[in-house]
Scaffold this motif. Structure first.
Motif, PDB file in Angstrom:
ATOM      1  N   PRO A 128     -36.294 -26.135 127.702  1.00 14.02           N
ATOM      2  CA  PRO A 128     -34.863 -26.191 127.988  1.00 14.02           C
ATOM      3  C   PRO A 128     -34.514 -26.854 129.314  1.00 14.02           C
ATOM      4  O   PRO A 128     -33.447 -27.452 129.442  1.00 14.02           O
ATOM      5  N   PHE A 129     -35.429 -26.766 130.292  1.00 14.41           N
ATOM      6  CA  PHE A 129     -35.113 -27.285 131.630  1.00 14.41           C
ATOM      7  C   PHE A 129     -35.722 -28.663 131.909  1.00 14.41           C
ATOM      8  O   PHE A 129     -35.784 -29.096 133.055  1.00 14.41           O
ATOM      9  N   ALA A 130     -36.185 -29.338 130.844  1.00 16.47           N
ATOM     10  CA  ALA A 130     -36.734 -30.678 131.041  1.00 16.47           C
ATOM     11  C   ALA A 130     -35.593 -31.685 131.244  1.00 16.47           C
ATOM     12  O   ALA A 130     -34.435 -31.398 130.963  1.00 16.47           O
ATOM     13  N   VAL A 131     -35.923 -32.859 131.766  1.00 15.44           N
ATOM     14  CA  VAL A 131     -34.952 -33.945 131.887  1.00 15.44           C
ATOM     15  C   VAL A 131     -35.520 -35.162 131.164  1.00 15.44           C
ATOM     16  O   VAL A 131     -36.735 -35.303 131.077  1.00 15.44           O
ATOM     17  N   PRO A 132     -34.679 -36.080 130.662  1.00  9.71           N
ATOM     18  CA  PRO A 132     -33.215 -36.000 130.672  1.00  9.71           C
ATOM     19  C   PRO A 132     -32.682 -34.944 129.707  1.00  9.71           C
ATOM     20  O   PRO A 132     -33.424 -34.474 128.831  1.00  9.71           O
TER      21      PRO A 132
END
Ligand SMILES: [Mn+2]
Length: 286
Positions: free
Chosen positions: A265-269
């Motif tokens: 959930p906290f990955a980017v982009p």
């Protein structure tokens, strides 16, 4: 279908925009969503009571998870005579209402942080800033002690919210008051770790530059910093995009983040945001 968690940035009395968000959420998910609000539900904007009523209604059904921001703390301080109202305050709408004491008690019963997991990944929701170097369990335990003081006797509450601890400046309650300030107001940290609500300058850096999600093993969702704007970095989501400041120096938005339970959930982009544009200008011109 799982319940969709919807995080929302600073609402600050912008009830029309909150309604637009909730209408959109309802048409998309029915009742299968939760509202996680990063604090500053109230103040500066036009319809604080309507925002409180909406969030409280969902909260009573177990579908809203608000935390406290500096503007809720300002309401408590103002009600206790520990703060002089600012020119831009719209807290009187709440404080002078027949239900003023109800809202006072409800607000001080709310937590300063919430910790949970999204798809197995732990996170902390806090209004302004996490404590770099503190683990998630440590944060929850230490902040829990401050929350107990917020919910304590009127004398304890008054001591916690007093601005000047004078001769007591090294006391337990003064340390708790300082940590409370960090949680709800911090934007920058100086080299010695002292927090400030000011924008970073020569001797200080944004608090999140000192927070290493890889070492901390948890993500952070926060608000409070509309001048910085939407902040999407690995392990971090900053959601205050200044809805109540719409028209100040451009458009302001109420931003919601709808993380995916699958994957990281906290990955980017990350494009899982909804932006509700401010319906009109709320703050007076200088
Ligand atoms: Mn704030």
């Amino acid at each position: 279908m799982p319940v969709q968690r919807i995080f929302v940035g600073d609402i600050q009395g912008c009830a029309d925009e909150l309604d637009e968000l909730l209408d959109r959420a309802t048409s998309r998910f029915g009742k299968r969503f939760e509202l996680w609000a990063v604090g500053d539900l109230i103040n500066r904007g036009p319809a604080n009571l309507r925002v409180l009523e909406r969030v409280h209604e969902l909260w009573a059904k177990g579908r809203a998870f608000p935390i406290l921001g500096n503007h809720e703390i300002a309401l408590l301080r103002t009600a206790l005579g520990l703060r002089t109202p600012s020119r831009l305050d719209t807290l009187g709408e709440v404080l002078d209402s027949p239900d003023g004491s109800f809202w006072f008690e409800w607000l001080r019963s709310l937590p300063l942080v919430r910790a949970d997991e999204i798809g197995g990944f732990p996170f902390l929701m806090v209004h302004a800033a996490a404590f770099p170097g503190w683990s998630l369990p440590e944060t929850v335990r230490r902040v829990g002690k401050i929350e107990a003081q917020l919910q304590g006797t009127p004398a304890v509450l008054r001591k916690l919210l007093a601005r000047d601890h004078g001769a007591d400046s090294g006391s337990r309650i003064a340390r708790a008051a300082d940590r409370l300030g960090h949680l709800v107001s911090c934007r920058s940290l100086s080299e010695d770790g002292a927090w400030s609500d000011a924008e970073p300058s020569g001797g200080s850096v944004p608090w999140h530059e000192c927070f290493a999600p890889d070492e901390s093993d948890y993500g952070v969702v926060y608000g409070h910093w509309s001048l910085q704007g939407l902040h999407v970095a690995s392990g971090i989501r900053g959601l205050d995009t200044g809805c109540v400041h719409h028209g100040r120096s451009g458009d302001g938005f109420l931003t919601a983040w709808l993380p995916d339970d699958r994957g990281e959930p906290f990955a980017v982009p990350d494009t899982r945001f909804w932006k509700i544009r401010g319906h009109r200008r709320y703050l007076p011109r200088d």
